[in-house]
Design a protein around this motif. Structure first.
Motif, PDB file in Angstrom:
ATOM      1  N   LYS A  33       0.838  -1.193   0.000  1.00  0.00           N
ATOM      2  CA  LYS A  33       0.000   0.000   0.000  1.00  0.00           C
ATOM      3  C   LYS A  33       0.875   1.246   0.000  1.00  0.00           C
ATOM      4  O   LYS A  33       1.936   1.280   0.619  1.00  0.00           O
ATOM      5  N   LEU A  34       0.392   2.303  -0.678  1.00  0.00           N
ATOM      6  CA  LEU A  34       1.172   3.519  -0.834  1.00  0.00           C
ATOM      7  C   LEU A  34       1.579   4.113   0.515  1.00  0.00           C
ATOM      8  O   LEU A  34       2.754   4.428   0.729  1.00  0.00           O
ATOM      9  N   GLU A  35       0.617   4.269   1.434  1.00  0.00           N
ATOM     10  CA  GLU A  35       0.944   4.901   2.720  1.00  0.00           C
ATOM     11  C   GLU A  35       1.973   4.091   3.508  1.00  0.00           C
ATOM     12  O   GLU A  35       2.835   4.644   4.200  1.00  0.00           O
ATOM     13  N   ASN A  36       1.902   2.756   3.388  1.00  0.00           N
ATOM     14  CA  ASN A  36       2.883   1.905   4.076  1.00  0.00           C
ATOM     15  C   ASN A  36       4.272   2.042   3.454  1.00  0.00           C
ATOM     16  O   ASN A  36       5.291   2.023   4.162  1.00  0.00           O
ATOM     17  N   ALA A  37       4.298   2.195   2.132  1.00  0.00           N
ATOM     18  CA  ALA A  37       5.578   2.370   1.445  1.00  0.00           C
ATOM     19  C   ALA A  37       6.236   3.688   1.856  1.00  0.00           C
ATOM     20  O   ALA A  37       7.448   3.734   2.125  1.00  0.00           O
ATOM     21  N   ILE A  38       5.450   4.758   1.920  1.00  0.00           N
ATOM     22  CA  ILE A  38       5.996   6.063   2.331  1.00  0.00           C
ATOM     23  C   ILE A  38       6.521   5.982   3.757  1.00  0.00           C
ATOM     24  O   ILE A  38       7.610   6.471   4.066  1.00  0.00           O
ATOM     25  N   ASP A  39       5.757   5.341   4.638  1.00  0.00           N
ATOM     26  CA  ASP A  39       6.183   5.210   6.042  1.00  0.00           C
ATOM     27  C   ASP A  39       7.504   4.455   6.155  1.00  0.00           C
ATOM     28  O   ASP A  39       8.366   4.789   6.972  1.00  0.00           O
ATOM     29  N   ARG A  40       7.671   3.417   5.349  1.00  0.00           N
ATOM     30  CA  ARG A  40       8.915   2.633   5.396  1.00  0.00           C
ATOM     31  C   ARG A  40      10.118   3.491   5.005  1.00  0.00           C
ATOM     32  O   ARG A  40      11.195   3.377   5.592  1.00  0.00           O
ATOM     33  N   CYS A  41       9.926   4.344   4.016  1.00  0.00           N
ATOM     34  CA  CYS A  41      11.018   5.241   3.612  1.00  0.00           C
ATOM     35  C   CYS A  41      11.356   6.227   4.728  1.00  0.00           C
ATOM     36  O   CYS A  41      12.528   6.443   5.038  1.00  0.00           O
ATOM     37  N   LEU A  42      10.319   6.811   5.330  1.00  0.00           N
ATOM     38  CA  LEU A  42      10.549   7.881   6.303  1.00  0.00           C
ATOM     39  C   LEU A  42      11.157   7.374   7.605  1.00  0.00           C
ATOM     40  O   LEU A  42      11.962   8.076   8.232  1.00  0.00           O
ATOM     41  N   LYS A  43      10.789   6.175   8.024  1.00  0.00           N
ATOM     42  CA  LYS A  43      11.309   5.682   9.301  1.00  0.00           C
ATOM     43  C   LYS A  43      12.802   5.374   9.235  1.00  0.00           C
ATOM     44  O   LYS A  43      13.467   5.248  10.262  1.00  0.00           O
ATOM     45  N   GLU A  44      13.336   5.277   8.015  1.00  0.00           N
ATOM     46  CA  GLU A  44      14.762   5.012   7.830  1.00  0.00           C
ATOM     47  C   GLU A  44      15.605   6.293   7.880  1.00  0.00           C
ATOM     48  O   GLU A  44      16.834   6.231   7.865  1.00  0.00           O
TER      49      GLU A  44
END
Length: 395
Positions: free
Chosen positions: A5-16
């Motif tokens: 899902k798009l929102e999950n993908a964005i979150d994965r990038c940001l938490k790094e």
């Protein structure tokens, strides 16, 4: 690997991502940076009572009426201080920005006076304190005028200078490398530009990322072989984000994987959105790796949805990454499938019209669009006049 899902993908990038270190830079170079500490005034502004107009300064009195005469005793240009205290019945010629002479409290504009030898005649009496900029009216010493987390624009730079600052503490900008990929690509103006595909995405994306505040280096075009792509990526290794354009779709991803297979810690590949499904994200040592699709619309959409919030987090800029509002449809929309869709459209006066052509290669359609119409996965059909969500295109 299933679609993310798009929102999950964005979150994965940001938490790094970790916020970058702060640096102290000259005021004149600070535009586009994010302020790392509250900025307070080191002086008051204005530092004196100043004339707001060209005219004559005098001491106001309830006994002064129209056609009253004042004795003109001199002039006080801006940047000077009049030599003596002004008495009742006297006036001094002043200009916009002149320090108010001692003993005066009002300025009459010169259009409301007549001169007569060494006297002036007041044709229209101003109110007491009229046309005066009082000392400290704009701001006072220690007033906090620019807050931590502000992205600095020209108006902030002017204000900081007026506050008597010469250097500012800001968050350093992230460094981003762009690498285009494909044997079919040539630079604009190349001799075989008529027979191949011009590499255009890198120019638009570089400009967009610089607009967001990043320092961007374009490493040019890598050929469709492991050696060429690997060499480009190795040169870009010191950057915070390495962005490749092209080579993300199903068949092409094998080349990317083979080029950096040992180094790449893959976080995800393919997301449930259109355009932009074949997006790659992972880590290459300390660097973040983002593989954008080669289709122009897909690459630009992914830049706004992923690179913008990544840059903002690096710079500790708490901006609203997605400016989502609503509009009424001017044409109907069919039901959506399992992917979140970003339909190019044109918004005006509360209504949005989706373009008939939604091909992800069409830069001309993207150029004539000012919003994306957001369609959630499996969204039902929409009729004319129904409400849809829209995202402003900010590149």
């Amino acid at each position: 690997m299933s679609l993310l899902k798009l929102e999950n993908a964005i979150d994965r990038c940001l938490k790094e991502i970790n916020v970058r270190d702060t640096i102290n830079i000259p005021l004149g170079t600070a535009s586009g940076y994010v302020l790392a500490e509250n900025l307070s005034a080191r002086r008051e502004s204005p530092p004196f009572d100043l004339s707001a107009m060209d005219g004559y300064a005098f001491k106001h009195s309830p006994h002064i009426n129209e056609n009253h005469n004042l004795s003109l005793i001199g002039k006080s240009p801006a940047g000077t201080t009049f030599a003596r205290k002004v008495k009742k019945g006297e006036a001094v010629k002043v200009y916009t920005g002149s320090v108010m002479p001692s003993g005066t409290d009002t300025v009459i504009i010169q259009e409301n006076t007549k001169t007569n030898a060494s006297d002036i005649i007041l044709k229209k009496i101003p109110q007491k304190n009229e046309n005066i900029r009082k000392k400290g009216f704009d701001f006072k010493t220690d007033d906090i005028l620019i807050r931590k987390g502000t992205k600095l624009t020209p108006k902030h730079i002017s204000l900081a200078a007026s506050m008597n600052h010469t250097k500012l503490v800001v968050y350093s900008k992230p460094k981003i490398a762009i690498i285009s990929n494909g044997d079919e690509l040539v630079e604009p103006g190349s001799k075989d530009a008529q027979n191949k595909i011009i590499s255009a995405n890198n120019y638009g994306i570089k400009a967009y990322l610089e607009q967001l505040g990043a320092n961007v280096t374009d490493f040019g075009i890598a050929k469709d072989n492991v050696k060429s792509l690997r060499e480009k990526i190795k040169k870009a290794a010191s950057h915070d984000i390495i962005v490749t354009i092209g080579g993300a779709s199903a068949g092409d991803f094998d080349l990317v994987k083979e080029s950096i297979n040992r180094e790449l810690e893959l976080k995800f590949w393919k997301i449930a959105m259109r355009p932009g499904k074949p997006l790659i994200y992972g880590r290459l040592g300390e660097a973040h790796f983002l593989g954008l699709p080669g289709n122009p619309v897909s690459a630009h959409v992914c830049s706004q949805l992923f690179l913008k919030p990544m840059i903002n987090k690096f710079m500790n800029f708490e901006d609203e990454n997605l400016y989502i509002t609503e509009a009424k449809l001017k044409t109907s929309l069919k039901e959506n499938d399992e992917r979140q869709d970003f339909i190019r459209g044109f918004y005006k006066d509360g209504f949005v019209t989706p373009h008939k052509v939604q091909d992800s290669s069409s830069l001309s359609v993207l150029n004539s669009s000012n919003v994306f119409i957001i369609r959630e996965p499996n969204a039902p059909s929409k009729k004319i006049g129904e409400i849809v969500q829209i995202l402003k295109i900010d590149f």
